[in-house]
Design a protein around this motif. Structure first.
Motif, PDB file in Angstrom:
ATOM      1  N   LEU A   1     -26.128 -68.787  36.839  1.00 34.00           N
ATOM      2  CA  LEU A   1     -25.456 -67.528  37.183  1.00 34.00           C
ATOM      3  C   LEU A   1     -24.447 -67.220  36.082  1.00 34.00           C
ATOM      4  CD1 LEU A   1     -24.799 -65.226  39.156  1.00 34.00           C
ATOM      5  CD2 LEU A   1     -23.291 -66.816  40.382  1.00 34.00           C
ATOM      6  N   HIS A   2     -24.607 -66.073  35.446  1.00 38.42           N
ATOM      7  CA  HIS A   2     -23.664 -65.660  34.414  1.00 38.42           C
ATOM      8  C   HIS A   2     -22.741 -64.597  35.014  1.00 38.42           C
ATOM      9  CE1 HIS A   2     -25.835 -67.063  30.498  1.00 38.42           C
ATOM     10  NE2 HIS A   2     -25.765 -67.998  31.400  1.00 38.42           N
ATOM     11  N   LEU A   3     -21.528 -65.010  35.346  1.00 35.96           N
ATOM     12  CA  LEU A   3     -20.532 -64.054  35.846  1.00 35.96           C
ATOM     13  C   LEU A   3     -19.673 -63.623  34.670  1.00 35.96           C
ATOM     14  CD1 LEU A   3     -19.114 -65.323  39.269  1.00 35.96           C
ATOM     15  CD2 LEU A   3     -20.725 -63.464  38.831  1.00 35.96           C
ATOM     16  N   LEU A   4     -19.664 -62.335  34.413  1.00 30.89           N
ATOM     17  CA  LEU A   4     -18.905 -61.778  33.293  1.00 30.89           C
ATOM     18  C   LEU A   4     -17.654 -61.136  33.875  1.00 30.89           C
ATOM     19  CD1 LEU A   4     -22.176 -60.362  31.885  1.00 30.89           C
ATOM     20  CD2 LEU A   4     -20.727 -61.874  30.543  1.00 30.89           C
ATOM     21  N   VAL A   5     -16.519 -61.793  33.685  1.00 29.25           N
ATOM     22  CA  VAL A   5     -15.300 -61.378  34.379  1.00 29.25           C
ATOM     23  C   VAL A   5     -14.395 -60.605  33.430  1.00 29.25           C
ATOM     24  CG1 VAL A   5     -13.308 -62.159  35.696  1.00 29.25           C
ATOM     25  CG2 VAL A   5     -15.495 -63.376  35.894  1.00 29.25           C
ATOM     26  N   ALA A   6     -14.103 -59.366  33.812  1.00 25.17           N
ATOM     27  CA  ALA A   6     -13.230 -58.505  33.006  1.00 25.17           C
ATOM     28  C   ALA A   6     -11.777 -58.679  33.472  1.00 25.17           C
ATOM     29  CB  ALA A   6     -13.650 -57.047  33.170  1.00 25.17           C
TER      30      ALA A   6
ATOM     31  N   GLY B   1     -21.423 -58.411  36.339  1.00 29.00           N
ATOM     32  CA  GLY B   1     -20.170 -58.094  35.677  1.00 29.00           C
ATOM     33  C   GLY B   1     -19.165 -57.709  36.744  1.00 29.00           C
ATOM     34  N   GLN B   2     -18.010 -58.362  36.756  1.00 25.33           N
ATOM     35  CA  GLN B   2     -17.061 -58.101  37.842  1.00 25.33           C
ATOM     36  C   GLN B   2     -15.627 -58.117  37.346  1.00 25.33           C
ATOM     37  OE1 GLN B   2     -18.065 -61.509  40.461  1.00 25.33           O
ATOM     38  NE2 GLN B   2     -16.004 -62.253  40.026  1.00 25.33           N
TER      39      GLN B   2
ATOM     40  N   THR C   1     -17.427 -45.678  45.067  1.00 27.37           N
ATOM     41  CA  THR C   1     -18.456 -44.638  44.925  1.00 27.37           C
ATOM     42  C   THR C   1     -19.673 -45.142  44.163  1.00 27.37           C
ATOM     43  OG1 THR C   1     -17.469 -43.852  42.872  1.00 27.37           O
ATOM     44  CG2 THR C   1     -16.743 -42.775  44.911  1.00 27.37           C
ATOM     45  N   GLY C   2     -19.645 -46.406  43.710  1.00 25.52           N
ATOM     46  CA  GLY C   2     -20.789 -46.971  43.000  1.00 25.52           C
ATOM     47  C   GLY C   2     -20.712 -46.823  41.492  1.00 25.52           C
ATOM     48  N   HIS C   3     -19.536 -46.426  40.965  1.00 25.82           N
ATOM     49  CA  HIS C   3     -19.401 -46.260  39.516  1.00 25.82           C
ATOM     50  C   HIS C   3     -19.136 -47.623  38.868  1.00 25.82           C
ATOM     51  CE1 HIS C   3     -17.320 -44.860  35.741  1.00 25.82           C
ATOM     52  NE2 HIS C   3     -18.457 -44.196  35.727  1.00 25.82           N
ATOM     53  N   SER C   4     -19.997 -48.012  37.905  1.00 26.19           N
ATOM     54  CA  SER C   4     -19.822 -49.340  37.308  1.00 26.19           C
ATOM     55  C   SER C   4     -19.951 -49.334  35.786  1.00 26.19           C
ATOM     56  CB  SER C   4     -20.844 -50.330  37.892  1.00 26.19           C
ATOM     57  OG  SER C   4     -22.153 -49.978  37.491  1.00 26.19           O
ATOM     58  N   HIS C   5     -19.979 -48.142  35.178  1.00 26.14           N
ATOM     59  CA  HIS C   5     -20.114 -48.063  33.711  1.00 26.14           C
ATOM     60  C   HIS C   5     -18.783 -47.787  33.056  1.00 26.14           C
ATOM     61  CE1 HIS C   5     -24.723 -47.207  33.518  1.00 26.14           C
ATOM     62  NE2 HIS C   5     -24.408 -48.373  34.002  1.00 26.14           N
ATOM     63  N   TYR C   6     -18.100 -48.747  32.464  1.00 28.36           N
ATOM     64  CA  TYR C   6     -18.588 -50.125  32.497  1.00 28.36           C
ATOM     65  C   TYR C   6     -17.477 -51.026  32.984  1.00 28.36           C
ATOM     66  CZ  TYR C   6     -22.677 -48.666  29.880  1.00 28.36           C
ATOM     67  OH  TYR C   6     -23.831 -48.049  29.506  1.00 28.36           O
ATOM     68  N   VAL C   7     -17.870 -52.014  33.778  1.00 27.92           N
ATOM     69  CA  VAL C   7     -16.900 -53.027  34.201  1.00 27.92           C
ATOM     70  C   VAL C   7     -16.473 -53.834  32.984  1.00 27.92           C
ATOM     71  CG1 VAL C   7     -16.599 -55.098  35.611  1.00 27.92           C
ATOM     72  CG2 VAL C   7     -17.904 -53.160  36.518  1.00 27.92           C
ATOM     73  N   ASN C   8     -17.458 -54.180  32.133  1.00 30.72           N
ATOM     74  CA  ASN C   8     -17.219 -55.097  31.017  1.00 30.72           C
ATOM     75  C   ASN C   8     -17.131 -54.369  29.682  1.00 30.72           C
ATOM     76  OD1 ASN C   8     -19.355 -56.929  32.939  1.00 30.72           O
ATOM     77  ND2 ASN C   8     -17.415 -57.834  32.334  1.00 30.72           N
ATOM     78  N   GLY C   9     -16.623 -55.093  28.679  1.00 33.37           N
ATOM     79  CA  GLY C   9     -16.531 -54.557  27.329  1.00 33.37           C
ATOM     80  C   GLY C   9     -17.826 -54.741  26.549  1.00 33.37           C
ATOM     81  N   PRO C  10     -17.833 -54.268  25.285  1.00 33.12           N
ATOM     82  CA  PRO C  10     -19.080 -54.250  24.493  1.00 33.12           C
ATOM     83  C   PRO C  10     -19.678 -55.638  24.254  1.00 33.12           C
ATOM     84  CG  PRO C  10     -17.172 -53.545  23.175  1.00 33.12           C
ATOM     85  CD  PRO C  10     -16.712 -53.622  24.587  1.00 33.12           C
TER      86      PRO C  10
END
Ligand SMILES: NC(=O)c1ccc[n+]([C@@H]2O[C@H](COP(=O)([O-])OP(=O)(O)OC[C@H]3O[C@@H](n4cnc5c(N)ncnc54)[C@H](OP(=O)(O)O)[C@@H]3O)[C@@H](O)[C@H]2O)c1
Length: 258
Positions: free
Chosen positions: A209-214, A66-67, A77-86
Motif C-alpha cells: 500500500l503506497h500512502l502518499l501523505v500531503a 493520496g491523502q 464535494t469529491g474534489h481531489s485535484h490535487y491532494v499531492n504535489g508533482p
C-alpha cells in the motif's frame, strides 16, 4: 548506460518473465543489485525496486491513495485535484507504467474522469479496469473513448470497453484478480477511490500500500481507508513501513504485517 527509470521498467519486464517461468531469477537478481547501487534512481526508487522484486515471486497487488494529514482523499464535494504535489503524481504515473493493469471504482470514474495513462513519465499505459457493477459511469468518460489503452469493465457491457467475465457474477476482489490473472494481467495497481482500496485491503488482497501523505489538513471531506470498526487497538492493521520524501509529500510504503 540507459537511464535508471528505463532500467527499472526493463527489470519489471524481467520480473514478469521470471514469474511466468521464461527467465531465470539470477538474471533479475543481478539487474536489481546493479540498480540498487545507482545514484540516479527516481524519487522513491527503492520502493519501485521492491515492487519489481516482489512481482517476480508471483501475482501482486499494489494500492495507492493520496491523502491529507488527517486522512482525507477529497473534499466533501469529491474534489481531489490535487491532494499531492508533482513528485507524488510522477510516482503514481511510474506505478501505472510498471503494472499490467490499473483498477478504479465507479465513484472515481464519475468524479475525476481519469485517463489512467502514464503521460507524466516514459513507459507503457496499463490496461484499465473499471469496477462499475451498476453501469452508472457515464459513457462520455475518457476510459471509454480516448483509446489510450484497453478498458475492461466489471459490470454491464459498455461501448468502448470489454467486459471482464466473472464466474457466477462474483465481483469480490479475489474473483476480479483471478479473472485478470487469467489474461496474464497479474501485477495490478488499485488506484482508488477509498471505497475500492478499502474493500481490497479488507479482503487481504493488497501486497503493498503506497500512502502518499500531503502536509495539509482539510478538517472535512471524504475519508481514506475505512474498515469495519475495531473495538481496541489490537484490531488495528499493522504494517512494515518504509518512508520516502516525494517533494513536500511523504510516501509510506506499507507491507501488511504477517
Ligand atoms: N486521493 C486519491 O488518491 C484518490 C484516488 C482515487 C479517487 N479519489 C477520490 O475518491 C472519490 C471516489 O472514491 P469512492 O471511495 O467514493 O469511490 P470508488 O472507490 O472510486 O468507487 C466505489 C464504487 O466502485 C464500485 N466497486 C468498487 N469495487 C468493487 C467491487 N469489488 N465489486 C463491485 N463494485 C465495486 C462500486 O460501485 P457501485 O456503488 O455502483 O456498486 C463502489 O461503490 C472521488 O472523490 C475521487 O476524487 C482520490
Amino acid at each position: 548506460m540507459s537511464d535508471a527509470w528505463a532500467a527499472i521498467r526493463e527489470a519489471m519486464a524481467t520480473a514478469r518473465a521470471v514469474r511466468h517461468g521464461a527467465e531465470s531469477r539470477a538474471a533479475l537478481d543481478a539487474a536489481l543489485a546493479g540498480l540498487r547501487r545507482r545514484d540516479d534512481l527516481p524519487p522513491a526508487g527503492p520502493a519501485l525496486l521492491d515492487l519489481v522484486e516482489r512481482a517476480a515471486a508471483g501475482p501482486m497487488v499494489v494500492a495507492q491513495l493520496g491523502q491529507t494529514l488527517d486522512g482525507r482523499i477529497a473534499t466533501a464535494t469529491g474534489h481531489s485535484h490535487y491532494v499531492n504535489g508533482p513528485e507524488a503524481l510522477d510516482h503514481l504515473h511510474r506505478l501505472r507504467a510498471l503494472v499490467d493493469a490499473v483498477a478504479v471504482g465507479a465513484g472515481t470514474a464519475v468524479d475525476d474522469d481519469p485517463s489512467l495513462t502514464t503521460r507524466r513519465v516514459a513507459g507503457p499505459n496499463p490496461v484499465r479496469v473499471l469496477l462499475d457493477p451498476n453501469g452508472r459511469v457515464p459513457g462520455d468518460r475518457r476510459l471509454f473513448r480516448d483509446g489510450a489503452a484497453p478498458t475492461l469493465t466489471v459490470g454491464p457491457a459498455r461501448a468502448g470497453a470489454e467486459r471482464l467475465e466473472l464466474p457466477g457474477g462474483d465481483s469480490s476482489p479475489a474473483a476480479i484478480l483471478a479473472a485478470l490473472a487469467a489474461r496474464r494481467l497479474d501485477v495490478v495497481l488499485v488506484e482508488g477511490g477509498a471505497w475500492t482500496v478499502s474493500r481490497f485491503l479488507e479482503a487481504g488482497r493488497i501486497d503493498r500500500l503506497h500512502l502518499l501523505v500531503a502536509p495539509t489538513l482539510l478538517g472535512s471531506g471524504r475519508p481514506g481507508i475505512v474498515l469495519p470498526e475495531a473495538a481496541t487497538m489490537d484490531g488495528a492493521r499493522r504494517f512494515e513501513a518504509r518512508r520516502y520524501a516525494l517533494g513536500e509529500d511523504t510516501l509510506f510504503d506499507l507491507t501488511p504485517a504477517a
